[in-house]
Design a protein around this motif. Structure first.
Motif, PDB file in Angstrom:
ATOM      1  N   ARG A 337      59.091  51.184  36.927  1.00 29.59           N
ATOM      2  CA  ARG A 337      58.727  52.584  36.701  1.00 29.59           C
ATOM      3  C   ARG A 337      57.567  52.661  35.713  1.00 29.59           C
ATOM      4  N   GLY A 338      57.135  53.874  35.423  1.00 23.39           N
ATOM      5  CA  GLY A 338      56.074  54.052  34.442  1.00 23.39           C
ATOM      6  C   GLY A 338      54.812  54.609  35.063  1.00 23.39           C
ATOM      7  N   ASP A 339      53.817  54.838  34.216  1.00 22.93           N
ATOM      8  CA  ASP A 339      52.558  55.433  34.647  1.00 22.93           C
ATOM      9  C   ASP A 339      51.762  54.480  35.530  1.00 22.93           C
ATOM     10  N   VAL A 340      50.811  55.057  36.260  1.00 21.56           N
ATOM     11  CA  VAL A 340      49.883  54.248  37.052  1.00 21.56           C
ATOM     12  C   VAL A 340      49.135  53.300  36.119  1.00 21.56           C
ATOM     13  N   THR A 341      49.158  52.018  36.454  1.00 25.67           N
ATOM     14  CA  THR A 341      48.497  50.994  35.632  1.00 25.67           C
ATOM     15  C   THR A 341      47.611  50.151  36.537  1.00 25.67           C
ATOM     16  N   PRO A 342      46.404  50.632  36.839  1.00 25.21           N
ATOM     17  CA  PRO A 342      45.561  49.904  37.794  1.00 25.21           C
ATOM     18  C   PRO A 342      45.089  48.571  37.231  1.00 25.21           C
ATOM     19  N   PRO A 343      44.889  47.582  38.096  1.00 24.50           N
ATOM     20  CA  PRO A 343      44.312  46.314  37.627  1.00 24.50           C
ATOM     21  C   PRO A 343      42.884  46.531  37.150  1.00 24.50           C
ATOM     22  N   GLU A 344      42.449  45.698  36.223  1.00 25.90           N
ATOM     23  CA  GLU A 344      41.104  45.828  35.674  1.00 25.90           C
ATOM     24  C   GLU A 344      40.117  44.954  36.435  1.00 25.90           C
ATOM     25  N   GLY A 345      38.836  45.339  36.347  1.00 26.36           N
ATOM     26  CA  GLY A 345      37.781  44.528  36.931  1.00 26.36           C
ATOM     27  C   GLY A 345      37.482  44.893  38.367  1.00 26.36           C
ATOM     28  N   THR A 346      36.712  44.025  39.015  1.00 25.01           N
ATOM     29  CA  THR A 346      36.287  44.256  40.395  1.00 25.01           C
ATOM     30  C   THR A 346      36.757  43.150  41.333  1.00 25.01           C
ATOM     31  N   GLY A 347      37.767  42.401  40.911  1.00 23.02           N
ATOM     32  CA  GLY A 347      38.360  41.420  41.805  1.00 23.02           C
ATOM     33  C   GLY A 347      37.731  40.048  41.781  1.00 23.02           C
ATOM     34  N   ASP A 348      37.012  39.707  40.701  1.00 23.22           N
ATOM     35  CA  ASP A 348      36.408  38.378  40.632  1.00 23.22           C
ATOM     36  C   ASP A 348      36.977  37.520  39.509  1.00 23.22           C
ATOM     37  N   ALA A 349      38.019  37.995  38.823  1.00 19.35           N
ATOM     38  CA  ALA A 349      38.618  37.249  37.710  1.00 19.35           C
ATOM     39  C   ALA A 349      39.841  36.477  38.187  1.00 19.35           C
ATOM     40  N   VAL A 350      40.055  35.288  37.615  1.00 16.99           N
ATOM     41  CA  VAL A 350      41.230  34.480  37.951  1.00 16.99           C
ATOM     42  C   VAL A 350      42.218  34.438  36.786  1.00 16.99           C
ATOM     43  N   THR A 351      42.176  35.444  35.923  1.00 14.89           N
ATOM     44  CA  THR A 351      43.149  35.556  34.838  1.00 14.89           C
ATOM     45  C   THR A 351      44.540  35.752  35.433  1.00 14.89           C
ATOM     46  N   PRO A 352      45.548  34.981  35.010  1.00 19.62           N
ATOM     47  CA  PRO A 352      46.887  35.127  35.591  1.00 19.62           C
ATOM     48  C   PRO A 352      47.483  36.508  35.330  1.00 19.62           C
ATOM     49  N   GLU A 353      48.398  36.924  36.191  1.00 19.27           N
ATOM     50  CA  GLU A 353      49.140  38.158  36.008  1.00 19.27           C
ATOM     51  C   GLU A 353      50.185  37.978  34.898  1.00 19.27           C
ATOM     52  N   PRO A 354      50.616  39.085  34.266  1.00 18.20           N
ATOM     53  CA  PRO A 354      51.648  38.986  33.225  1.00 18.20           C
ATOM     54  C   PRO A 354      52.925  38.331  33.750  1.00 18.20           C
ATOM     55  N   GLY A 355      53.603  37.612  32.858  1.00 16.99           N
ATOM     56  CA  GLY A 355      54.860  36.974  33.214  1.00 16.99           C
ATOM     57  C   GLY A 355      54.718  35.636  33.890  1.00 16.99           C
ATOM     58  N   ASN A 356      53.495  35.102  33.947  1.00 15.83           N
ATOM     59  CA  ASN A 356      53.278  33.827  34.634  1.00 15.83           C
ATOM     60  C   ASN A 356      53.909  32.676  33.856  1.00 15.83           C
ATOM     61  N   PRO A 357      54.289  31.589  34.551  1.00 14.85           N
ATOM     62  CA  PRO A 357      54.908  30.448  33.866  1.00 14.85           C
ATOM     63  C   PRO A 357      53.908  29.548  33.159  1.00 14.85           C
ATOM     64  N   GLY A 358      52.616  29.817  33.317  1.00 13.35           N
ATOM     65  CA  GLY A 358      51.553  29.003  32.738  1.00 13.35           C
ATOM     66  C   GLY A 358      50.346  29.060  33.644  1.00 13.35           C
ATOM     67  N   ALA A 359      49.170  28.877  33.098  1.00  8.21           N
ATOM     68  CA  ALA A 359      47.947  28.985  33.894  1.00  8.21           C
ATOM     69  C   ALA A 359      47.612  27.654  34.562  1.00  8.21           C
ATOM     70  N   PRO A 360      47.078  27.687  35.788  1.00 11.91           N
ATOM     71  CA  PRO A 360      46.569  26.457  36.398  1.00 11.91           C
ATOM     72  C   PRO A 360      45.235  26.069  35.773  1.00 11.91           C
ATOM     73  N   ASP A 361      44.699  24.928  36.182  1.00 10.52           N
ATOM     74  CA  ASP A 361      43.391  24.495  35.698  1.00 10.52           C
ATOM     75  C   ASP A 361      42.291  25.343  36.336  1.00 10.52           C
ATOM     76  N   ASP A 362      41.043  25.083  35.951  1.00 11.97           N
ATOM     77  CA  ASP A 362      39.920  25.846  36.488  1.00 11.97           C
ATOM     78  C   ASP A 362      39.826  25.686  38.004  1.00 11.97           C
TER      79      ASP A 362
END
Length: 371
Positions: A337-362
């Motif tokens: 639930r909660g307010d609309v929370t749109p993703p940031e940027g224009t779709g070219d970032a590989v920053t992991p989503e919240p709650g991830n178990p750890g980031a992969p390599d480049d």
């Protein structure tokens, strides 16, 4: 003293390892598999996400999206299907080739094939690198060709095992353009580059870069951008962020907007998507943001779409007439639930989503092999 066969084989493996040889089973288990590299939205519906190794009729599915069901979920799912279908194109030949005997080559390299498939002749090479990091490359040439110069690189990657077969940290790259060059009947185009990291047998974190990518331009528009996703083994919870064109419900015509979607799903409960959209029917210097959630059966219980002059400032947004379905209190879990929370940027970032178990390599920047 006489050795039995088991002891002899064991001794041979020890000697092979000591002399720098490559163990065939270890090499094969250091290849990626579909479960470890595919993007998932709903683990209760793997076939819908294209996670089953079956052909998907993308045109038929896309035609059914407009206004049907949880449309924001289905728009994101189409991009996941396309990506997973391309991964299948690379991984099925790997699985077939390693059923054959390997030929050893200098430099700790095993070669499987060549072997003919429906559209091309494939050859797989695996090299044992430093620190148990295995590298591999899949090449293809036209059917009936006997010219080694005709081989083109169609996929490659590397994996540093964490102990489990096909699990660890690694990369995978795929050139649909090169596959089409040797097999003109193949419909796909573009490139896919990815990085992955596994945490135990089931948790994974994934990042992809797509360049003019589509498994079939006649049925699915090409995409250039980044996808990310993860899955948590203990709960089955998934999150993904994908970019792709589809027609948003509530816009004036059937023109497709460019939509960046952040999707999360809780097995047995339901899920939510937040979107940021531009182009299509949306005026210049304007964007749409929206949210939707669904229950465990993927029945949409809430949806809203807002038109904004600045997506980061809610005060600039107004609700699109006719877009609202239900209220956010109907979402099946507090965290959905909660307010609309749109993703940031224009779709070219590989920053992991919240709650991830750890980031992969480049993520690799292009389709190349390490050897």
């Amino acid at each position: 003293m006489r050795w039995n066969k088991t002891l002899a084989v064991g001794a041979a493996l020890v000697l092979s390892t000591a002399c720098g040889g490559v163990d065939d089973q270890e090499a094969v288990e250091s290849l990626p598999d579909f479960a470890g590299t595919s993007l998932e939205l709903n683990t209760d519906a793997p076939a819908q996400d294209g996670a089953a190794l079956v052909a998907q009729d993308l045109m038929q599915v896309e035609a059914s999206l407009d206004g049907q069901g949880a449309a924001m979920l289905e728009g994101a799912r189409m991009e996941v299907k396309a990506l997973n279908d391309a991964l299948r194109q690379a991984l099925v030949p790997l699985a077939d080739l390693v059923k054959k005997a390997a030929a050893e080559q200098p430099g700790d390299v095993l070669v499987y094939g060549p072997a003919d498939r429906a559209n091309a002749t494939f050859k797989l090479a695996i090299r044992k690198g430093v620190g148990q990091r295995y590298q591999w490359k899949l090449e293809a040439r036209p059917l009936n060709s006997t010219d080694d110069v005709a081989y083109k690189l169609v996929a490659a990657g590397a994996l540093k095992r964490d102990g489990e077969a096909h699990r660890g940290r690694g990369t995978l790259v795929l050139s649909l353009d090169n596959l089409k060059a040797v097999a003109p009947s193949f419909a796909g185009q573009g490139k896919l580059m990815m990085s992955f990291a596994h945490f135990g047998q089931g948790s994974k974190s994934l990042a992809y870069r797509l360049a003019n990518f589509t498994p079939n331009p006649a049925t699915h528009e090409a995409v250039t951008g980044a996808f990310v996703g993860h899955k948590i083994q203990a709960t089955g919870v998934t999150r993904a962020r994908v970019l792709g064109p589809y027609n948003l419900p509530g816009t004036a015509t059937s023109a497709k907007e460019k939509v960046l979607s952040s999707v999360r799903h809780i097995p047995g409960t339901g899920g939510r998507v937040d979107i940021l959209a531009w182009g299509g029917d949306i005026a210049a210097n304007t964007s749409y943001v929206g949210s939707a959630c669904w229950d465990a059966q993927e029945k949409e219980v809430y949806r809203v779409l807002l038109q904004c002059s600045d997506a980061r400032r809610p005060a600039t947004c107004t609700e699109v007439d006719g877009s609202r379905v239900g209220t956010f209190q109907a979402c099946p879990a507090v965290e959905l639930r909660g307010d609309v929370t749109p993703p940031e940027g224009t779709g070219d970032a590989v920053t992991p989503e919240p709650g991830n178990p750890g980031a992969p390599d480049d993520v690799p920047s292009d389709v190349t092999a390490d050897f």
